[in-house]
Scaffold this active site. Structure first.
Site, short mmCIF file in Angstrom:
data_model
loop_
_atom_site.label_atom_id
_atom_site.label_comp_id
_atom_site.label_asym_id
_atom_site.label_seq_id
_atom_site.Cartn_x
_atom_site.Cartn_y
_atom_site.Cartn_z
N ARG A 1 0.87 -1.19 0.00
CA ARG A 1 0.00 0.00 0.00
C ARG A 1 0.91 1.24 0.00
O ARG A 1 1.36 1.70 1.04
CB ARG A 1 -0.89 -0.01 1.24
CG ARG A 1 -1.69 1.25 1.47
CD ARG A 1 -2.85 1.42 0.53
NE ARG A 1 -3.81 0.33 0.63
CZ ARG A 1 -4.70 0.04 -0.33
NH1 ARG A 1 -4.74 0.76 -1.45
NH2 ARG A 1 -5.53 -0.97 -0.19
N GLN B 1 -8.42 -7.14 -8.39
CA GLN B 1 -8.42 -5.71 -8.71
C GLN B 1 -7.01 -5.27 -9.10
O GLN B 1 -6.04 -5.61 -8.43
CB GLN B 1 -8.93 -4.96 -7.47
CG GLN B 1 -8.50 -3.53 -7.37
CD GLN B 1 -9.68 -2.58 -7.13
OE1 GLN B 1 -10.73 -2.72 -7.73
NE2 GLN B 1 -9.48 -1.63 -6.26
N HIS C 1 0.42 3.48 -10.32
CA HIS C 1 -0.46 3.94 -9.23
C HIS C 1 0.35 4.72 -8.18
O HIS C 1 0.61 4.23 -7.08
CB HIS C 1 -1.09 2.69 -8.60
CG HIS C 1 -2.31 2.93 -7.78
ND1 HIS C 1 -2.36 3.81 -6.74
CD2 HIS C 1 -3.54 2.38 -7.86
CE1 HIS C 1 -3.56 3.78 -6.21
NE2 HIS C 1 -4.31 2.92 -6.87
N ASP D 1 -12.30 9.92 -6.48
CA ASP D 1 -11.89 8.75 -7.26
C ASP D 1 -12.33 9.00 -8.70
O ASP D 1 -13.40 8.59 -9.11
CB ASP D 1 -12.54 7.48 -6.67
CG ASP D 1 -11.93 6.22 -7.27
OD1 ASP D 1 -11.10 6.33 -8.19
OD2 ASP D 1 -12.27 5.11 -6.80
N GLU E 1 -2.28 9.04 -10.94
CA GLU E 1 -1.91 7.77 -11.55
C GLU E 1 -2.04 7.82 -13.07
O GLU E 1 -3.15 7.71 -13.60
CB GLU E 1 -2.83 6.67 -11.01
CG GLU E 1 -3.03 6.71 -9.51
CD GLU E 1 -4.28 5.94 -9.05
OE1 GLU E 1 -4.75 5.04 -9.77
OE2 GLU E 1 -4.79 6.26 -7.97
C1 BG6 Z 1 -7.49 3.65 -7.44
C2 BG6 Z 1 -8.92 3.37 -7.85
O1 BG6 Z 1 -6.70 3.67 -8.58
O2 BG6 Z 1 -7.04 2.61 -6.58
C3 BG6 Z 1 -9.78 3.25 -6.60
O3 BG6 Z 1 -9.38 4.40 -8.68
C4 BG6 Z 1 -9.21 2.21 -5.66
O4 BG6 Z 1 -11.10 2.92 -6.98
C5 BG6 Z 1 -7.76 2.56 -5.38
O5 BG6 Z 1 -9.97 2.21 -4.47
C6 BG6 Z 1 -7.05 1.57 -4.45
O6 BG6 Z 1 -7.16 0.27 -4.92
P1 BG6 Z 1 -6.54 -0.91 -4.09
O7 BG6 Z 1 -6.92 -2.17 -4.83
O8 BG6 Z 1 -5.06 -0.70 -4.05
O9 BG6 Z 1 -7.15 -0.84 -2.71
#
Ligand code: BG6
Length: 304
Positions: free
Chosen positions: A62, A81, A156, A200, A276
């Protein structure tokens, strides 16, 4: 200016540190996820990594610059995701130092595991270069197989900022898809000088729409940052490439969403904003022998 490279570990995960000999600039890249977890300028950290990030080599980190590939979000439900690149174990292909820069090159290719999630042959190359005040991250996806595939990719980037005291260039007028309201994409009406709620949004770079400011300027207590973004597609080793529009996702979870993220302290939303660059409008098709490259340059400027 002389630059150096060092192999080490961070919280038990293998990493490579790039630094100037003077120590003025440095960057650290994990082999896990090819995640950049640090970029310092004049000793000051410019990327945010959560104090509660999980360093178990399974869960994506994170913070820093996780890589989203082959999807952004979760259009393909069988895959997690943001895809599998951010929590795959990459190979260290090469490090290099030159007079004015240091580079690390990491690679990732399909395995039995990835083919279960996404049935394609692929090769990713990720080149991270530290030079005077700047960090370049360049991701290339290549199709070495004999059938087409479709992909998305995104860097990201978690910028370390005091959210209460930061502003980003105006996106006013740029075509915006709000992932919270999920309405139609419409021109941005807010000046978006600062963040005071969950955000977002995907700003879409499209012909006919107002171009996204380039470079993007982020002003913060930590000092200004410029973000340059480009992408191109073509045959892997041929010089001729066509330009590909690069979208920008703008994200801060704010209070409630931050509470729901187990790997983020409740109040940490105050300490970062994600800007991002990515290719996330629909899908890009890569025919056999073709490649797609997305590049971001973070350039730290002097405090004004
Ligand atoms: C962003 C998305 O890029 O990443 C969000 O637009 C998402 O919708 C965020 O919540 C974090 O994603 P993750 O999978 O790392 O918790």
């Amino acid at each position: 200016m002389e630059f150096q490279v060092e192999r080490t570990t961070k919280n038990g995960l293998e990493s490579v540190i790039l630094r100037s000999a003077s120590g003025e600039f440095s960057a650290e890249v994990l082999l896990f996820g090819a995640t950049v977890v640090s970029f310092t300028v004049g000793g000051s950290e410019r990327l945010f990594v959560s104090d509660d990030a999980i360093w178990n080599g399974i869960k994506a980190i994170r913070g820093g610059i996780p890589i989203c590939f082959p999807q952004f979000g979760q259009p393909l439900k069988e895959m997690s995701q943001h895809g599998f690149a951010r929590n795959s174990h990459w190979t260290l292909a090469r490090t290099e130092t030159k007079d004015q820069e240091a580079t690390v090159l990491l690679t990732l290719q399909d395995t039995e595991e990835t083919r279960v999630l996404w049935p394609h042959a692929f090769m990713l190359r990720y080149r991270v270069t530290l030079s005077y005040r700047s960090l370049t991250t360049e991701l290339t996806a290549y199709n070495p197989g004999d059938t087409d595939y479709k992909c998305q990719m995104l860097l990201h980037t978690y910028h370390r900022v005091q959210v209460s005291d930061m502003s980003v260039d105006s996106f006013e007028g740029c075509l915006c898809y709000d992932q919270l309201t999920k309405g139609d994409a419409e021109p941005e009406t807010q000046r978006m000088g600062h963040i005071d709620r969950e955000v977002d949004k995907i700003y879409l770079e499209k012909p006919g729409a107002k171009p996204i400011p380039s470079p993007l300027h982020i002003s913060a207590q930590e000092g200004p940052m410029r973000v340059y973004k480009t992408a191109s597609k073509g045959k892997m080793d041929m010089e001729y490439k066509t330009e590909v529009p690069v979208d920008v996702v703008f994200w801060n979870p704010w209070i409630d969403k931050a509470k729901s993220l187990a790997d983020l302290p409740d109040l940490a939303y105050k300490n970062f904003v994600c800007v991002e660059p990515g290719i996330v409008q629909g899908w890009i098709t890569l025919c056999p022998g073709e490649s797609l490259t997305l590049s971001q340059i973070l350039e730290a400027r002097d405090k004004e």
